[in-house]
Motif scaffolding. Structure first.
Motif, PDB file in Angstrom:
ATOM      1  N   ARG A  66      -6.563   7.466   8.813  1.00 40.62           N
ATOM      2  CA  ARG A  66      -7.015   6.181   9.366  1.00 40.62           C
ATOM      3  C   ARG A  66      -8.071   5.547   8.461  1.00 40.62           C
ATOM      4  NH1 ARG A  66      -8.928   7.696  14.081  1.00 40.62           N
ATOM      5  NH2 ARG A  66     -11.146   7.477  13.628  1.00 40.62           N
TER       6      ARG A  66
ATOM      7  N   ALA B 248      -6.458   4.112   5.389  1.00 35.84           N
ATOM      8  CA  ALA B 248      -5.811   2.838   5.697  1.00 35.84           C
ATOM      9  C   ALA B 248      -6.836   1.718   5.817  1.00 35.84           C
ATOM     10  CB  ALA B 248      -5.004   2.959   6.992  1.00 35.84           C
ATOM     11  N   GLU B 249      -7.943   1.992   6.462  1.00 34.93           N
ATOM     12  CA  GLU B 249      -8.973   0.970   6.660  1.00 34.93           C
ATOM     13  C   GLU B 249      -9.584   0.507   5.339  1.00 34.93           C
ATOM     14  OE1 GLU B 249     -10.455   2.525  11.085  1.00 34.93           O
ATOM     15  OE2 GLU B 249     -11.622   2.995   9.286  1.00 34.93           O
TER      16      GLU B 249
ATOM     17  N   LYS C 220      -2.002  -0.080   2.701  1.00 34.76           N
ATOM     18  CA  LYS C 220      -2.537  -0.120   4.072  1.00 34.76           C
ATOM     19  C   LYS C 220      -1.433   0.129   5.094  1.00 34.76           C
ATOM     20  CE  LYS C 220      -5.392  -2.963   7.108  1.00 34.76           C
ATOM     21  NZ  LYS C 220      -6.597  -2.121   7.005  1.00 34.76           N
ATOM     22  N   GLN C 221      -0.258  -0.478   4.875  1.00 33.27           N
ATOM     23  CA  GLN C 221       0.833  -0.305   5.818  1.00 33.27           C
ATOM     24  C   GLN C 221       1.334   1.134   5.844  1.00 33.27           C
ATOM     25  OE1 GLN C 221       1.770  -2.735   8.040  1.00 33.27           O
ATOM     26  NE2 GLN C 221      -0.058  -3.642   7.115  1.00 33.27           N
TER      27      GLN C 221
ATOM     28  N   SER D 261      -1.299   3.340   7.534  1.00 34.49           N
ATOM     29  CA  SER D 261      -1.380   3.036   8.962  1.00 34.49           C
ATOM     30  C   SER D 261      -0.244   3.726   9.712  1.00 34.49           C
ATOM     31  CB  SER D 261      -1.312   1.524   9.178  1.00 34.49           C
ATOM     32  OG  SER D 261      -2.441   0.885   8.626  1.00 34.49           O
TER      33      SER D 261
ATOM     34  N   SER E 118      -0.897   7.494   9.678  1.00 41.64           N
ATOM     35  CA  SER E 118      -1.959   7.838  10.626  1.00 41.64           C
ATOM     36  C   SER E 118      -1.412   7.963  12.044  1.00 41.64           C
ATOM     37  CB  SER E 118      -3.070   6.780  10.580  1.00 41.64           C
ATOM     38  OG  SER E 118      -4.122   7.130  11.440  1.00 41.64           O
TER      39      SER E 118
END
Length: 429
Positions: A167, A170-171, A179-180, A183, A186
């Motif tokens: 997570r 991704a953040e 990021k995708q 995400s 996660s």
């Protein structure tokens, strides 16, 4: 550079030797990553204690040379290495869409490794099966779930909350595609992590923050909390990472060390150079920042164009630039569990400025063993203050060294793990 072999363990033999299978998704040697460092030192400890250890590992993370193979064969009773080729990778990843496994679990699920281990377990060869990292859990899951007949006690070294780790990655992702992917990973990890520990006798985690994170995930998904935890962190070689009188400290030099293709390390140095470094240089124009670590990514190499920043890349021994630093920094924005680099800094007796993310698995006391700062202005202010106050820097470094020697040796943590082995065997008898 990877240090050739682990340091010797300062322990005597156990009066209750065990037969242990260690299951791992990489070769422990060469020791290029923190997890390889941990597994190699665990094997050293188990050998020193007189346990008979068989290693079942996937040949990834660097190919062992002849010296590595000789060390593994000397340290373990038996070593079985399984090829991590395109066929096995494709088979592993093909499981993901149908099973809902996290990508990293699919990638490290090897049918040959699982079959060889199950054959040895069926022959009654082990007291303990120890699986390092949850990405190898599918190798031992069927063994762990077996509830009839004679079976070994099973340990899953989850180590850290991968839900938290993915997570945060991704953040802090540098682009949309990254990021995708993280995400999605996660979400897959959260569902898997909230269930997988239930199939094993014990789940090994580094610290209470990881337990809390997993319990938070369990609560969100409506599942019972984790109730079979053994806390066991990593250690550090306090003979290698120590104060050095033979290497002069370079005034104004800051150092960050780590494998510099790892996303969390890349994000850490990018955040520091972009947000903190200009503030430091405005106050201390002759300050320098060295990034030490193998395989720097293109994003890291680009940071070398910033005035005062040097990307060292692979160095013969990371303890050397650490020893030469006036201050070591750990600016992690993502990640979970514990930071090996941080205990290496502290063990070297260096003044350290770190984020709370970097320190959450270590638990060093802010203001006593290190300085914690999360906002760029705060981080820069603390670094500048230490550069201008050698006495305070020395005081922090001395306290840091004491903290590591008293709490963070390999032997201290592995003895706790061994005791958990015995306790689990006694309860299961």
């Amino acid at each position: 550079m990877a240090i050739a072999t682990p340091a010797a363990m300062d322990v005597g033999p156990s009066d209750r030797p065990l037969r242990i299978a260690v299951v791992y998704g990489r070769s422990p040697l060469p020791m290029r990553r923190a997890d390889q460092l941990t597994v190699a030192h665990l094997l050293t400890f188990l050998k020193a204690r007189g346990h008979a250890v068989d290693l079942f590992a996937i040949n990834s993370g660097g190919t062992p040379d002849e010296a590595d193979v000789a060390w593994l064969n000397q340290t373990c009773r038996k070593v079985q290495m399984f090829a991590h080729d395109r066929v096995n990778i494709a088979k592993g990843l093909a499981r993901v869409p149908l099973s809902g496994l996290p990508f990293q679990v699919g990638l490290f699920t090897h049918d040959g490794q699982r079959a060889a281990l199950e054959k040895a377990v069926d022959a009654g060869e082990y007291d303990i099966v120890y699986t390092y990292y949850f990405r190898s859990a599918e190798i031992t899951r069927a063994i762990a779930k077996k509830r009839t007949g004679v079976r070994p006690r099973t340990f899953l070294a989850m180590q850290l909350s991968q839900t938290l780790n993915t997570r945060r990655i991704a953040e802090n992702a540098p682009n949309w595609a990254y990021k995708q992917f993280y995400s999605l990973e996660s979400r897959l990890v959260a569902r898997y992590e909230a269930e997988i520990f239930r199939d094993f006798d014990r789940a090994v985690l580094i610290g209470k923050s990881d337990v809390a994170e997993i319990n938070g995930t369990c609560e969100r998904l409506g599942r019972p909390p984790i109730d079979n935890v053994v806390l066991c962190a990593h250690g550090v070689d306090v003979t290698r990472f120590r104060p050095r009188d033979d290497l002069p400290v370079v005034p104004g030099k800051l150092v960050f060390s780590g494998v510099m293709r790892t996303p969390t390390n890349v994000q850490a140095v990018q955040w520091f150079v972009t947000n903190v470094w200009p503030l430091i240089r405005a106050e201390v124009p002759d300050a320098t920042f060295d990034i030490a670590g193998r395989e720097p990514s293109s994003d890291v190499l680009a940071l070398g164009k910033v005035p005062g920043v040097t990307v060292l890349g692979t160095v013969p021994d990371t303890s050397v630039p650490i020893a030469q630093a006036a201050i070591c920094i750990n600016s992690m924005q993502a990640g979970g569990g514990m930071q090996n680099k941080l205990i290496e800094y502290l063990g070297s007796g260096k003044p350290v400025v770190a984020t709370s993310v970097a320190n959450e698995g270590i638990g060093a006391t802010d203001g006593e063993h290190l300085i914690v700062a999360d906002e760029p202005a705060d981080f820069a202010r603390e670094v500048v203050a230490l550069l201008r106050d050698p006495a305070r820097s020395a005081q922090l470094g001395q306290a840091a060294r004491r903290y590591i020697v008293e709490n963070w040796t390999w032997e201290a943590h592995f003895l706790k793990l061994e005791q958990a082995f015995y306790q689990s065997l006694d309860e299961g008898a």
